[in-house]
Design a protein around this motif. Sequence first.
Motif, PDB file in Angstrom:
ATOM      1  N   LYS A 181     -33.138  24.569   8.399  1.00 24.94           N
ATOM      2  CA  LYS A 181     -32.837  25.970   8.675  1.00 24.94           C
ATOM      3  C   LYS A 181     -31.781  26.150   9.752  1.00 24.94           C
ATOM      4  CE  LYS A 181     -37.255  27.588   7.092  1.00 24.94           C
ATOM      5  NZ  LYS A 181     -38.412  28.407   7.334  1.00 24.94           N
ATOM      6  N   ASN A 182     -31.592  25.149  10.586  1.00 22.11           N
ATOM      7  CA  ASN A 182     -30.599  25.244  11.654  1.00 22.11           C
ATOM      8  C   ASN A 182     -29.235  24.722  11.233  1.00 22.11           C
ATOM      9  OD1 ASN A 182     -32.592  26.232  13.362  1.00 22.11           O
ATOM     10  ND2 ASN A 182     -33.188  24.179  14.003  1.00 22.11           N
ATOM     11  N   THR A 183     -29.118  24.318   9.992  1.00 22.82           N
ATOM     12  CA  THR A 183     -27.870  23.727   9.520  1.00 22.82           C
ATOM     13  C   THR A 183     -27.252  24.623   8.455  1.00 22.82           C
ATOM     14  OG1 THR A 183     -28.788  21.529   9.895  1.00 22.82           O
ATOM     15  CG2 THR A 183     -26.847  21.663   8.505  1.00 22.82           C
TER      16      THR A 183
END
Length: 140
Positions: free
Chosen positions: A81-83
């Motif tokens: 989700k952070n990428t």
Amino acid sequence: MMPVMRTNNWIPSVFNDLFDVDFMPKANCTAPAINVKESDEAYTVELAAPGMKKEDFNVHINDEGNLIIKMEQKNEKKEDKNTRYLRREFSYSKFEQTLILPDDVRKDAISAKVEYGVLTVELPKLIEEKVKVSRQIDIA
């Protein structure tokens, strides 16, 4: 005076411009290399499949008595989700080969194994016992 450089690659660039469009995706496919060996006892089919596991293969005989080798592998990575992807490609391999079996193959004794990136299918031959027909013939 400036020298003019001529190249022989003008034909591929014309075809690239013509065929490099969105509705015609580039095909990037290769078929695995297959070896077929014969000995007195059996035929051996070897199929190069580096990185494949036995779960990726399906080897069976169809209704017509032909050997079907199917290979399929999907490599999908879970999304973080952070990428944020700038470019993402999925690795997907699918291959199917039909081999017409010779008449002298024991279809009930075919075996297959995967080892060191090679699928090996053993096709044992029918062993015909040769009966000697030496006998004395009576003269009438």
